[in-house]
Design a protein around this motif. Structure first.
Motif, short mmCIF file in Angstrom:
data_model
loop_
_atom_site.label_atom_id
_atom_site.label_comp_id
_atom_site.label_asym_id
_atom_site.label_seq_id
_atom_site.Cartn_x
_atom_site.Cartn_y
_atom_site.Cartn_z
N THR A 198 -1.24 16.79 -2.49
CA THR A 198 -2.27 16.49 -1.50
C THR A 198 -3.59 17.09 -1.94
O THR A 198 -3.64 18.17 -2.50
CB THR A 198 -1.91 17.07 -0.13
OG1 THR A 198 -1.82 18.47 -0.28
CG2 THR A 198 -0.62 16.52 0.37
N GLN A 199 -4.63 16.33 -1.66
CA GLN A 199 -5.95 16.87 -2.00
C GLN A 199 -6.43 17.66 -0.81
O GLN A 199 -6.35 17.21 0.31
CB GLN A 199 -6.92 15.73 -2.26
CG GLN A 199 -6.49 14.85 -3.39
CD GLN A 199 -6.93 13.43 -3.14
OE1 GLN A 199 -6.29 12.67 -2.46
NE2 GLN A 199 -8.06 13.07 -3.71
N LYS A 200 -6.93 18.83 -1.09
CA LYS A 200 -7.45 19.65 0.00
C LYS A 200 -8.95 19.37 0.13
O LYS A 200 -9.65 19.27 -0.86
CB LYS A 200 -7.22 21.12 -0.33
CG LYS A 200 -7.52 22.07 0.81
CD LYS A 200 -6.47 21.99 1.91
CE LYS A 200 -6.99 22.65 3.16
NZ LYS A 200 -6.34 22.20 4.36
N ASN A 201 -9.37 19.23 1.35
CA ASN A 201 -10.78 18.96 1.55
C ASN A 201 -11.61 20.21 1.31
O ASN A 201 -11.27 21.28 1.78
CB ASN A 201 -11.04 18.52 2.98
CG ASN A 201 -10.50 17.13 3.21
OD1 ASN A 201 -10.46 16.33 2.29
ND2 ASN A 201 -10.05 16.87 4.41
N PRO A 239 -15.98 21.18 1.31
CA PRO A 239 -15.78 22.48 1.94
C PRO A 239 -15.09 22.32 3.29
O PRO A 239 -14.99 21.22 3.81
CB PRO A 239 -17.21 22.96 2.13
CG PRO A 239 -17.99 21.70 2.31
CD PRO A 239 -17.32 20.66 1.48
N GLN A 240 -14.63 23.42 3.83
CA GLN A 240 -13.97 23.38 5.12
C GLN A 240 -14.96 22.94 6.19
O GLN A 240 -16.14 23.22 6.12
CB GLN A 240 -13.45 24.78 5.45
CG GLN A 240 -12.34 25.21 4.52
CD GLN A 240 -10.99 24.78 5.03
OE1 GLN A 240 -10.63 25.10 6.12
NE2 GLN A 240 -10.24 24.06 4.22
N ASP A 241 -14.41 22.29 7.17
CA ASP A 241 -15.24 21.88 8.29
C ASP A 241 -15.62 23.11 9.09
O ASP A 241 -14.76 23.80 9.60
CB ASP A 241 -14.40 20.96 9.17
CG ASP A 241 -15.29 19.98 9.86
OD1 ASP A 241 -16.33 20.43 10.36
OD2 ASP A 241 -14.95 18.80 9.88
N GLU A 242 -16.89 23.40 9.14
CA GLU A 242 -17.26 24.69 9.72
C GLU A 242 -17.62 24.58 11.20
O GLU A 242 -18.12 25.50 11.79
CB GLU A 242 -18.41 25.32 8.93
CG GLU A 242 -19.73 24.64 9.06
CD GLU A 242 -19.88 23.50 8.09
OE1 GLU A 242 -20.91 23.44 7.41
OE2 GLU A 242 -18.99 22.63 8.00
N GLU A 258 0.84 -1.20 0.00
CA GLU A 258 0.00 0.00 0.00
C GLU A 258 0.88 1.25 0.00
O GLU A 258 0.65 2.20 -0.74
CB GLU A 258 -0.91 -0.02 1.24
CG GLU A 258 -1.68 1.24 1.54
CD GLU A 258 -2.71 1.57 0.47
OE1 GLU A 258 -3.27 0.63 -0.11
OE2 GLU A 258 -2.91 2.78 0.22
N LEU A 259 1.93 1.20 0.84
CA LEU A 259 2.84 2.34 0.97
C LEU A 259 3.54 2.59 -0.37
O LEU A 259 3.66 3.74 -0.82
CB LEU A 259 3.86 2.01 2.06
CG LEU A 259 4.48 3.18 2.79
CD1 LEU A 259 3.41 4.07 3.38
CD2 LEU A 259 5.38 2.65 3.91
N GLN A 262 1.28 4.01 -2.91
CA GLN A 262 0.98 5.40 -2.62
C GLN A 262 2.13 6.29 -3.03
O GLN A 262 1.94 7.38 -3.56
CB GLN A 262 0.67 5.55 -1.12
CG GLN A 262 0.03 6.85 -0.75
CD GLN A 262 -1.21 7.13 -1.56
OE1 GLN A 262 -1.93 6.22 -1.95
NE2 GLN A 262 -1.44 8.40 -1.87
#
Lengths: 407, 775
Positions: free
Chosen positions: A32-35, A37-40, A21-22, A25
């Motif tokens: 990196t994927q940015k999440n 919407p932001q966690d509000e 897996e490593l 990857q």
């Protein structure tokens, strides 16, 4: 490094899987994927919200108070039987009070629950609206950008057409260019004297201009690479404020005496007319353009040219700010405006708001400033309606400012 | 014995509908075995009639020897009900989330209030509850059930006949699922659906009783050879039986058949549909025969000679026709997305699963290729399963077991008291909502009372939310000198002198004292109290001949401090604690498709949340789309929190790490329900209750091997022994979340381990402790 006592799991196999897996990857791109919407979630917000829910639950547990005898588990045998009997009698007699009380409890609880549900639904809707609003904002920024680029294209086309016409006409028209804005230098000292007499004291003007500082700061102008240009800087009150605030600004004026005065005070000022100076600047080179009580001196064509050039030379997000007397105030429009013999005509606010928008500014707004106060207002005690009406047209803002931004 | 009441909105021999048929069968068969059964229902004739009209007379009647009490229905506003119903049905299925109410703006209340209701029936239940041994309520979504069950909840078994549809998300349904005494499921799939919707809190009161089917031991010779002019013997066909409505997916099956036929024009395989419903298929499709409603004999003939039965519906809590096909030794295909039928087919091995149109089309081809023996083999496997779950005798046996109808064994209270003592109280320094030690004390009190002792909890500091559970300790008031006393020690307190001087029998339960150095920086006052706690432990030792640690780890601590032969009494972790509604807002927020990684514990350095954030950052950079939820109290000004917040900023994870703070149980419930992984980096756990709680929620556990953690986890979850390589840990975490094979094995290990902390498993250890107290 992994361990388990679970007999179904072969740790060697698992470690191999982890390794694979490593490796898998690492061979993939490392971006990196940015999440979104932001966690509000706010840190303590759910706690307060749930406290409400929990206390309501506690109330629910007790809503039937007085309906039944408690289980009396801490008594045993005959004592428990007697206790329960006594309890039952008490509960029976107490019904006179407990029945309406229980009804009251139930209805209050029920309404609380409806309110809580409603609140939650509203929260949900608000969150959705906020997201919609974000989307609309993004769209509107795009529209502003498109508008600017259309205007730029239009201007290019008209310059090309002008060029073409000139070539066709064989350069005939070169001598028929418009007269310069510049007045005869001989009247310069006169105008200075006039300013001192009618415009107001230096300190008064400074006080009025201070209101604009936050606007300039918010737009990010006045720093290296986003300098401010004040057209018609006059006695330099605004340049002085900019200097005190640590913001970078340059002044422009036609009046030789005023320019000298400003230079003596240590400000950066150039003796030049607005349009030719702006035309000499490259695209996207300024952070802000301001001018106080200047545009009422210009012809319509020059005003339009001033707006056009301003849009061109401002950087994205740059602010333009033009202050002029407010003709909605009848005293100003009908009388005071004409105190200055070089004024051409009062400028109708909405027309100029429209004009700036049409020539490519966005978020154009009108600010009404400097109303008459205190004794200059009609007292409203005797005939309140009439006084209010008259105050509205006689004591309202003496000046107004059109503020616009480049997308 | 007192009778069993069966409560259902409509009742009659000929009523169609799964629940109505089931009620008829179960009532008659229970009565047939000699049990008293009474049906409590309304005067409304059937589901299809107006729900506010009394078609039948109220009162008692006897149907085939069965007592049926009918009650008048209430007037209702059908218009309002329809509005609420339409509102709910407009919610798209994909937006339904467990724990979130789709009946917004008060329509849920309307749906219940304007449903079929009977106040007369409710009054009867309230008044005559004592006359009944138990009640069975079915099915789940009508007013009679939703409003009636709570009145007799402690005697009520709910047979929900649950479907994954919008009504299952109604808060009133959650309320009856939680408050009833027990749940009766028709299938394994229905049970799984219920657990998905309501969490593990309802798990242990549920029983899969199954639904019986008349076993079809048919004599092929006696069956008609032709049905509707089709020579069954000479036709190769797939059968689809059942009512037609849009939710049953029949149209999809016809399309799949057309697709198959287009690809294989020479095929001999045909599709026969039979069942009631206005919609008709296949009138113009070659190879498809729609027979409409057929007689029982024709149905049996069709079943006995088909290649296989196809059940394409996604909306079944139980499929009778699947069992019927298996009784005929025929294999079955079911929809993979329908939990109930798919789990039955999976568990029995009696057929295939299909989801997409192509899957179904492919199945036709596969059936044409398969030889008769293979099909018979599959059918036989199905038959075995059907015998276990669908033979009436076996089913009714299970009802008797669950409802306690077999000769009742006496379980009198008070008879099992293992010592001469009459009273055993507990004493604890603090008693607070959500606190593990407080919950343990409540559990112990329950067990002590069950054993026949008088038992109360006394405490020095009482949380206002918990005043109904414990009493404030005031100079020993209420604790008699000869009463037994269990003292919970975990911190320094003013109780030490009292317990040392208590002359009666006593024991000490040790829950570990957090090493003071770990908190000294953040909270010097707490560190002082902890220090006192450690000091007191030595003082207490000579006065307690009986003691217990809640883990081996803690028992060793006791021995080192001078206690002799301490017991181990693990903390009780029972899923019933979670039989509460999960915080709907949290449920909605966390159900957003991200991988939710959870850790529960106060924000202190020894729990190593800083390591967890680093490891999470590695996971985040490798896979993205994830969230770390840190549940546990903290003070914003504290330096450790500041340090964690700074760490989050440094890694740019501001939107992805949630400091949830100290949360109520309902919110914690939501966090567990939505978590995909429980990840602990902690270097100090005296026991680690959340590790076991995560196991109850089927959340895989990944934990650093330290202190009591390996002992608590045992064969549950996965341990790691060093924290050097966060990348490798992240990869392991990924496997636990996304590799079904690894995840399933971990979860099945956790299933075994979590049972070790149930009251019935630990009860004997508590009894031993009590015996030791020498009353």
């Amino acid at each position: 490094m992994l361990e388990t006592k679970n007999p179904e799991i072969d740790i060697a196999d698992l470690l191999e899987k982890v390794g694979a897996e490593l490796k898998h990857q690492q061979t993939k791109s490392t971006g990196t994927q940015k999440n979104t919407p932001q966690d509000e979630l706010q840190i303590n917000d759910p706690y307060a919200w749930n406290q409400l829910r929990e206390t309501l639950k506690m109330a629910e547990l007790n809503v039937d108070a007085g309906a039944e005898v408690t289980s009396m588990l801490h008594y045993r045998g005959i004592v428990r039987k007697i206790a329960r009997l006594l309890g039952k009698v008490t509960v029976f007699l107490g019904r006179v009070i407990t029945i309406p009380q229980r009804n009251f409890n139930a209805s209050i609880l029920h309404s609380q629950r409806i309110i809580l549900d409603g609140l939650r639904d509203m929260n949900r809707n608000t969150a959705q609206l906020e997201r919609e609003m974000e989307r609309i904002k993004e769209k509107s920024a795009l529209i502003d950008y498109l508008k600017t680029s259309v205007i730029t294209q239009e201007r290019r086309v008209s310059i090309l057409l002008e060029e073409l016409r000139r070539q066709v006409d064989g350069g005939e028209s070169s001598n028929t260019s418009k007269p310069e804005l510049r007045g005869p230098g001989i009247l310069d000292p006169l105008y200075l004297a006039f300013e001192n007499q009618f415009r107001g004291t230096r300190e008064e003007i400074r006080q009025r201009l201070l209101e604009y500082v936050p606007l300039v700061r918010e737009s990010g102008a006045g720093v290296e690479g986003r300098e401010l240009l004040d057209i018609g800087c006059g006695r330099g009150e605004w340049l002085e404020i900019m200097h005190d605030e640590g913001l970078l600004a340059k002044g422009l004026d036609l009046n030789h005496v005023l320019v000298q005065d400003c230079l003596d005070r240590g400000f950066i000022v150039e003796e030049n007319d607005a349009l030719s100076y702006l035309r000499s600047l490259p695209d996207n080179s300024l952070g802000a353009i301001t001018s106080f009580h200047l545009i009422e001196h210009l012809s319509f064509d020059d005003r339009v040219a001033l707006f056009d050039e301003s849009v061109r030379v401002l950087k994205s997000g740059g602010i333009a700010l033009f202050e002029t007397p407010n003709p909605r105030n009848l005293l100003v429009g009908g009388c005071n405006f004409w105190a200055d013999p070089t004024h051409l005509r009062p400028l109708y606010p909405e027309t100029h708001q429209f004009l700036m928008e049409y020539r490519g500014f966005c978020r154009v707004e009108l600010l009404y400033l400097h109303p008459h106060e205190g004794e200059q207002r009609l007292p409203e005690e005797e005939a309140p309606q009439l006084a209010a009406r008259l105050n509205e047209v006689l004591s309202c803002a003496r000046d107004y400012t059109i503020v616009g931004y480049k997308a | 014995m007192k009778p069993v009441g069966v409560v259902i909105p409509w009742f009659g021999r000929d009523l169609k509908g799964g629940a109505e048929q089931l009620a008829w069968q179960v009532s008659n068969r229970l009565a047939g075995r000699g049990h008293g059964v009474e049906v409590l229902t309304t005067c409304c004739a059937s589901f299809l009639e107006d729900w506010s009209t009394n078609h039948l007379p109220a009162g008692v009647e006897t149907l085939d020897g069965l007592v049926v009490r009918r009650f008048k229905v209430d007037k209702r506003n059908g218009e309002l009900f329809n509005q609420a119903n339409t509102h709910a049905l407009s919610v798209p299925a994909e937006s339904l989330r467990p724990g979130s109410n789709p009946f917004t703006f008060g329509t849920g209340d309307l749906f219940v209030a304007e449903n079929i209701n009977s106040q007369a029936l409710e009054r009867y239940l309230k008044r005559h509850k004592k006359k009944y041994h138990a009640f069975i309520f079915l099915p789940y979504l009508y007013g009679v059930i939703l409003n009636g069950l709570p009145l007799v909840a402690d005697k009520a078994w709910l047979q929900p006949c649950l479907h994954d549809e919008v009504y299952a998300y109604l808060p009133a349904v959650e309320h009856i699922m939680r408050s009833c005494r027990g749940l009766l499921y028709n299938s394994l799939g229905e049970e799984r659906l219920a657990l998905n919707l309501f969490g593990p809190g309802i798990g242990r009161k549920g029983h899969v009783v199954g639904v019986g089917v008349e076993s079809l031991d048919l004599d092929p010779g006696a069956l008609p050879a032709k049905v509707a002019d089709i020579e069954l013997e000479n036709t190769k066909y797939v059968l689809c039986l059942g009512r037609r409505d849009p939710t049953k997916n029949t149209a999809m099956l016809v399309t799949a058949y057309q697709k198959y036929r287009a690809a294989h024009p020479k095929t001999k395989m045909e599709l026969i549909l039979a069942g009631p419903g206005e919609e008709r298929f296949g009138l113009s499709v070659p190879g498809v025969h729609d027979l409409g409603l057929v007689s029982e004999t024709d149905k049996e003939a069709l079943l006995a000679r088909c290649r296989a039965l196809f059940q394409p519906s996604r909306n079944e809590s139980y499929s009778r026709v699947i069992m019927e096909a298996w009784f005929c030794n025929r294999p079955v295909a079911a929809h993979g997305a329908c939990l109930a039928t798919a789990m039955a087919v999976g568990a029995a091995g009696g057929g295939w699963l299909a989801e997409s149109l192509d899957d179904w089309a492919g199945l036709f081809h596969r059936l044409e290729q398969a030889d008769d023996l293979q099909l018979l083999e599959l059918g036989k496997k199905g038959r075995e399963y059907a015998r276990r779950y669908a033979e009436w005798d076996a089913v009714i046996d299970r009802y008797e077991d669950v409802l306690g109808l077999k000769a009742a064994e006496k379980t009198g209270r008070g008879a099992t008291r293992p010592t001469a003592l009459r009273t055993i109280h507990q004493l604890t320094p603090g008693f607070a909502y959500g606190d593990a030690i407080s919950n343990q004390a409540i559990m112990i009190r329950g067990l002590l009372r069950d054993m026949g002792y008088r038992s109360e909890i006394f405490t020095e500091h009482l949380d206002p939310l918990m005043t109904h559970e414990a009493r404030l300790f005031k100079d020993g008031k209420g604790i008699k000198e000869n009463a037994g006393l269990i003292y919970h020690h975990s911190i320094g307190s003013g109780l030490t002198d009292f317990v040392i001087n208590h002359p009666g029998p006593k024991s000490l339960i040790y829950h570990n004292v957090t090493p003071p150095d770990l908190v000294r920086d953040a909270d010097p006052e707490l560190a002082r109290i902890l220090e006192q706690g450690l000091h007191d432990l030595g003082r207490l030792a000579p006065h307690f001949s009986v003691s217990a640690g809640d883990s081996q780890f803690n028992s060793r601590d006791l021995e080192e401090n001078g206690f002799s032969n301490p017991f181990v009494l693990p903390i009780f972790v029972a899923p019933e604690k979670w039989n509460i509604q999960a915080d709907p807002n949290m449920m909605m927020r966390l159900h957003d498709g991200r991988d939710n990684i959870l850790f529960v514990g106060r924000l202190v350095a020894n729990k190593c949340q800083h390591d967890l954030i680093e490891a999470f950052a590695a996971y985040h950079s490798m896979y993205g789309n994830c969230r770390l939820i840190l549940v546990g109290g903290f003070i914003e000004e504290e330096s450790y929190y500041q340090r964690l917040a700074e760490l989050v900023r440094q890694h740019g994870l501001e939107g992805d790490v949630l400091f949830a703070g100290k949360v109520p149980d309902s919110t914690l419930h939501a966090c567990y329900r939505c978590a995909h992984l429980y990840w602990s980096m902690s270097e100090h756990e005296g026991f680690g209750v959340p590790l076991i709680e995560a196991m109850w929620f089927d959340v895989p556990v990944l934990a650093y091997k330290s202190s009591a953690v390996p002992e608590t986890m045992d064969e549950g979850g996965l341990l790691f022994t060093d924290k050097q390589d966060f990348g490798q840990l992240a990869a392991a975490a990924r496997l636990l979340i996304h590799d079904p094979e690894v995840k399933d094995k971990i979860i099945s290990g956790q299933h075994r381990r979590r049972n070790d902390f149930l009251p019935e498993a630990i009860g004997p250890q508590l009894e031993a402790l009590v015996r030791g107290m020498n009353g």
